[in-house]
Design an enzyme around this catalytic site. Sequence first.
Site, PDB file in Angstrom:
ATOM      1  N   LYS A 208      69.174  52.627  13.744  1.00  0.00           N
ATOM      2  CA  LYS A 208      70.280  53.590  13.804  1.00  0.00           C
ATOM      3  C   LYS A 208      71.296  53.168  12.745  1.00  0.00           C
ATOM      4  O   LYS A 208      72.100  52.260  12.950  1.00  0.00           O
ATOM      5  CB  LYS A 208      70.960  53.605  15.176  1.00  0.00           C
ATOM      6  CG  LYS A 208      71.954  54.769  15.258  1.00  0.00           C
ATOM      7  CD  LYS A 208      73.111  54.538  16.187  1.00  0.00           C
ATOM      8  CE  LYS A 208      74.289  53.889  15.552  1.00  0.00           C
ATOM      9  NZ  LYS A 208      74.939  54.624  14.447  1.00  0.00           N
ATOM     10  N   GLY A 239      72.725  58.850  14.597  1.00  0.00           N
ATOM     11  CA  GLY A 239      73.606  59.156  15.719  1.00  0.00           C
ATOM     12  C   GLY A 239      74.818  58.261  15.713  1.00  0.00           C
ATOM     13  O   GLY A 239      74.971  57.415  14.835  1.00  0.00           O
ATOM     14  N   GLU A 283      76.322  40.366  13.588  1.00  0.00           N
ATOM     15  CA  GLU A 283      77.021  40.074  12.324  1.00  0.00           C
ATOM     16  C   GLU A 283      78.299  40.896  12.341  1.00  0.00           C
ATOM     17  O   GLU A 283      78.247  42.125  12.195  1.00  0.00           O
ATOM     18  CB  GLU A 283      76.153  40.489  11.124  1.00  0.00           C
ATOM     19  CG  GLU A 283      74.848  39.732  10.989  1.00  0.00           C
ATOM     20  CD  GLU A 283      75.034  38.302  10.522  1.00  0.00           C
ATOM     21  OE1 GLU A 283      76.131  37.957  10.030  1.00  0.00           O
ATOM     22  OE2 GLU A 283      74.090  37.507  10.681  1.00  0.00           O
ATOM     23  N   CYS A 317      82.896  42.324   4.582  1.00  0.00           N
ATOM     24  CA  CYS A 317      83.119  41.406   5.698  1.00  0.00           C
ATOM     25  C   CYS A 317      83.463  40.006   5.195  1.00  0.00           C
ATOM     26  O   CYS A 317      84.155  39.257   5.866  1.00  0.00           O
ATOM     27  CB  CYS A 317      81.882  41.370   6.586  1.00  0.00           C
ATOM     28  SG  CYS A 317      80.376  41.041   5.674  1.00  0.00           S
ATOM     29  N   GLU A 417      91.624  42.029  10.272  1.00  0.00           N
ATOM     30  CA  GLU A 417      90.743  42.485   9.194  1.00  0.00           C
ATOM     31  C   GLU A 417      91.213  43.864   8.734  1.00  0.00           C
ATOM     32  O   GLU A 417      91.289  44.794   9.539  1.00  0.00           O
ATOM     33  CB  GLU A 417      89.298  42.575   9.716  1.00  0.00           C
ATOM     34  CG  GLU A 417      88.301  42.914   8.631  1.00  0.00           C
ATOM     35  CD  GLU A 417      86.877  43.037   9.160  1.00  0.00           C
ATOM     36  OE1 GLU A 417      86.678  43.674  10.219  1.00  0.00           O
ATOM     37  OE2 GLU A 417      85.960  42.514   8.506  1.00  0.00           O
TER      38      GLU A 417
HETATM   39  P1  NAD Z   1      81.490  49.718  13.808  1.00  0.00           P
HETATM   40  O1  NAD Z   1      81.410  48.590  14.775  1.00  0.00           O
HETATM   41  O2  NAD Z   1      82.446  50.811  14.079  1.00  0.00           O
HETATM   42  O3  NAD Z   1      80.053  50.416  13.675  1.00  0.00           O
HETATM   43  C1  NAD Z   1      78.896  49.697  13.308  1.00  0.00           C
HETATM   44  C2  NAD Z   1      77.674  50.362  13.900  1.00  0.00           C
HETATM   45  O4  NAD Z   1      77.721  50.231  15.313  1.00  0.00           O
HETATM   46  C3  NAD Z   1      77.584  51.858  13.624  1.00  0.00           C
HETATM   47  O5  NAD Z   1      76.241  52.202  13.403  1.00  0.00           O
HETATM   48  C4  NAD Z   1      78.103  52.469  14.912  1.00  0.00           C
HETATM   49  O6  NAD Z   1      77.606  53.771  15.160  1.00  0.00           O
HETATM   50  C5  NAD Z   1      77.562  51.483  15.935  1.00  0.00           C
HETATM   51  N1  NAD Z   1      78.292  51.417  17.196  1.00  0.00           N
HETATM   52  C6  NAD Z   1      79.613  51.572  17.389  1.00  0.00           C
HETATM   53  N2  NAD Z   1      79.892  51.426  18.701  1.00  0.00           N
HETATM   54  C7  NAD Z   1      78.728  51.158  19.337  1.00  0.00           C
HETATM   55  C8  NAD Z   1      78.361  50.931  20.703  1.00  0.00           C
HETATM   56  N3  NAD Z   1      79.261  50.954  21.686  1.00  0.00           N
HETATM   57  N4  NAD Z   1      77.057  50.684  20.994  1.00  0.00           N
HETATM   58  C9  NAD Z   1      76.140  50.654  20.010  1.00  0.00           C
HETATM   59  N5  NAD Z   1      76.421  50.900  18.706  1.00  0.00           N
HETATM   60  C10 NAD Z   1      77.701  51.135  18.373  1.00  0.00           C
HETATM   61  O7  NAD Z   1      81.748  49.066  12.361  1.00  0.00           O
HETATM   62  P2  NAD Z   1      81.902  49.823  10.964  1.00  0.00           P
HETATM   63  O8  NAD Z   1      83.264  50.434  10.879  1.00  0.00           O
HETATM   64  O9  NAD Z   1      80.716  50.672  10.712  1.00  0.00           O
HETATM   65  O10 NAD Z   1      81.806  48.601   9.937  1.00  0.00           O
HETATM   66  C11 NAD Z   1      82.878  47.799   9.569  1.00  0.00           C
HETATM   67  C12 NAD Z   1      82.825  46.468  10.289  1.00  0.00           C
HETATM   68  O11 NAD Z   1      81.564  45.859  10.088  1.00  0.00           O
HETATM   69  C13 NAD Z   1      83.843  45.472   9.785  1.00  0.00           C
HETATM   70  O12 NAD Z   1      84.434  44.821  10.882  1.00  0.00           O
HETATM   71  C14 NAD Z   1      83.016  44.495   8.969  1.00  0.00           C
HETATM   72  O13 NAD Z   1      83.564  43.202   8.863  1.00  0.00           O
HETATM   73  C15 NAD Z   1      81.743  44.490   9.724  1.00  0.00           C
HETATM   74  N6  NAD Z   1      80.644  44.024   8.883  1.00  0.00           N
HETATM   75  C16 NAD Z   1      80.118  42.792   9.121  1.00  0.00           C
HETATM   76  C17 NAD Z   1      79.110  42.305   8.309  1.00  0.00           C
HETATM   77  C18 NAD Z   1      78.497  40.954   8.532  1.00  0.00           C
HETATM   78  O14 NAD Z   1      77.439  40.710   7.994  1.00  0.00           O
HETATM   79  N7  NAD Z   1      79.113  40.073   9.306  1.00  0.00           N
HETATM   80  C19 NAD Z   1      78.632  43.080   7.246  1.00  0.00           C
HETATM   81  C20 NAD Z   1      79.198  44.339   7.038  1.00  0.00           C
HETATM   82  C21 NAD Z   1      80.196  44.807   7.871  1.00  0.00           C
END
Ligand code: NAD
Length: 514
Positions: A208, A239, A283, A317, A417
Site C-alpha cells: 500500500k 488506499g 522506519e 527523514c 520534525e
Molecule cells: P504517514 O504516517 O502519514 O503515512 C505513511 C503511510 O502510512 C501512508 O501510506 C499512510 O496511508 C499510512 N498510514 C497512515 N495511518 C495509518 C494507519 N493508521 N494504519 C496503517 N497505515 C497508515 O507519513 P507521511 O506523511 O506519508 O510521511 C512522512 C513521515 O515519514 C515523516 O515523519 C518522515 O520522517 C517519515 N519517513 C521516515 C523514513 C525512515 O526511513 N525512517 C523515510 C521516509 C519518511
Amino acid sequence: MSAKNENAARRRTHGHSTAADLKASAAPGPAPSSAFVEVPNSKQFYIGGKWVDAVGNAVIDVANPATEEKIAEVSIGNATDVDLAVAAARAAFPSFSRTTVDFRLKLLRRIAERYEARQDDLAKAITAEMGAPLQFSRDVQVKAALSHFRNAADTLQAYGWASTLGTTRVVREPIGVCGLITAWNWPLMLVTSKLAYALAAGCTTVLKPSEIAPLSNLILAQVLHDAGVSPGVFNLVNGDGPGVGHALCAHPDVDMISFTGSTRGGIEVAKTAAGTVKRVHQELGGKSANIILPDANLAEAVPAGVLRSYSNSGQGCLAPTRMLVHRSQLDEVIELARNAANTVVTGDPQDSQTRLGPLVSQAQYDRVQGYIQSGLDEGATLVAGGLGRPTGLKRGYYARPTVFAHVTPDMKISREEIFGPVLSILSYETEDEAIAIANDTVYGLAGYVHSGSLEHARSVAAQLRAGRIYINMAFNDMISPFGGYKQSGNGREYGVVGFEEFLEIKAILGYEAA
Ligand code: NAD
C-alpha cells in the site's frame, strides 16, 4: 568500470542524498522532455498477477504540487480489496517460499533490467506526484530505488541460511505474507528497500503506497509484471491509512508489516498489528543533529549542512535540521549559512537549474509556514528565507529556504520534525553540552559530526543515540544498516540486516546424531 568499482558505486548510490549529491546534480543534464507520463492503470489494483478493478467506487485526486492541478484519479481500496490481495499473496507463498536462491537471483536481476528500461517514466511520475526536481528524481530518487534490487540480489547470493549448534540445526525461513506501507517523500525507494529484500527472502507481498504519491508505484507494478513475477507474489492496493492501511495491519493472514512513515502512523500500525501478534518493522520520523566541532573546516561543513537539510526540498527523514555550533563561531557560521541558503535555486521542478521544488501538498505547505511562524514567535533570529513563497512564484506549494539562528533546545522548531526547508542553528559551550542537546529528542534516526580529526569525530559519534551517523557528510551507503533508535523506529533496512527482517528462525533439535 571494474567489478570492484562498480560494486563501490552501487553501495554508495544515494538513497537520501548528501550535499555532494546536490552539487553532483548541478551538472547540466538532458533537457526535461514532457512534463508527465500517463499511468494507464491508475483506477485499478494489481492482484494475483492481473490488473483488477477496485471493489468500491471511491477515488482520490493526485495533484501536481508545482501547479496545484489534478493529474490523476486513483482508486481507494477497502477491506475487501485487501482480503483479495492477501488471499493471492497467501496462495502464492507455499511455492514462492520454496523457490531456489538461483531462481530468486534471476528474478531480482530481471526486475532490475525491466526497471532500468522504465527509469525515465518513473522519474517523471515522481516529479509529477511529489514535486522533486526532475533531475533529482532521475539521478537520485530512481537510482536509489534501483540499487535495492541489486543489493538484495548480492545479499541473497552471499547469505548462509543454516548453521549447526551442537546437535541442533538452526535454519532461516521466509516469514510469510508481508504488508508494505510507505510514505510519499521517496515514493519508490521506500518501497524497494522493503520489496527487494522481501522477494529475496522468499516472502510474498501486498503493497500500500502513500495515497499522496501513488503513481510511480503503479508503473513499478507493471515493471514487476513484465519481469515475470509469479501471480500473487506481489500485489498492490491503493488506499488511505484508516482504510487499506488499517485492514492490512489487522489482517490475520499477514505475517509482517514493514512500515515507513510518521511516528504517529507507526504507533497506530503497531497497535493494530498487536491484535494478531505480527512482526512490525518501523522506519519513522527524525530530528537529526549536526554537530560542527570547533576543529571542523567551517567553510565546508556549514554549506554542506545547509544543503543537506534542504535535500528533497527538506522532506527527508534523515535531514540534519539542528545545526549545533560552538558559541565562539556562531557569527561566522550564520554568515556562511545565509550565503548557502541564498544560493539555493527554488522553482519549477522541470527546470534543470532547480534545486528546491515545491512541498508535496497544501497541508505540508501550511504546516511548514506554521513552524516558520512559531520560530518567529518564539524569538529565533531569521537568517534567511521566512514566511510565504519565494519571490516570483505565484502558484505551487513552494516554501522559502529558511535558516533560523539563536534557536534554543526548548523551541518548537528545535524539537519537532518540520519536513520542509527550515534549518535551526543552536549553539553550545562544551562538547558534552553539544552531545546532550543532540540526544535530547524523542527521535534517533541519524546524527552528523564534522571535525578536522577523524578520531575526534569518532569519539563524538560513539556518544550519539541514533542509528546512522555521518562523519564529515560521508556518502550514503545503501547496504549498511538503516533505521532508528527511540521513536524513530524498530528494526533496520538494507543489506544483510534488512534481509533478515523478513526471515523467521527455526531450531531443529536432534538434527545431528548425539
Ligand atoms: P504517514 O504516517 O502519514 O503515512 C505513511 C503511510 O502510512 C501512508 O501510506 C499512510 O496511508 C499510512 N498510514 C497512515 N495511518 C495509518 C494507519 N493508521 N494504519 C496503517 N497505515 C497508515 O507519513 P507521511 O506523511 O506519508 O510521511 C512522512 C513521515 O515519514 C515523516 O515523519 C518522515 O520522517 C517519515 N519517513 C521516515 C523514513 C525512515 O526511513 N525512517 C523515510 C521516509 C519518511
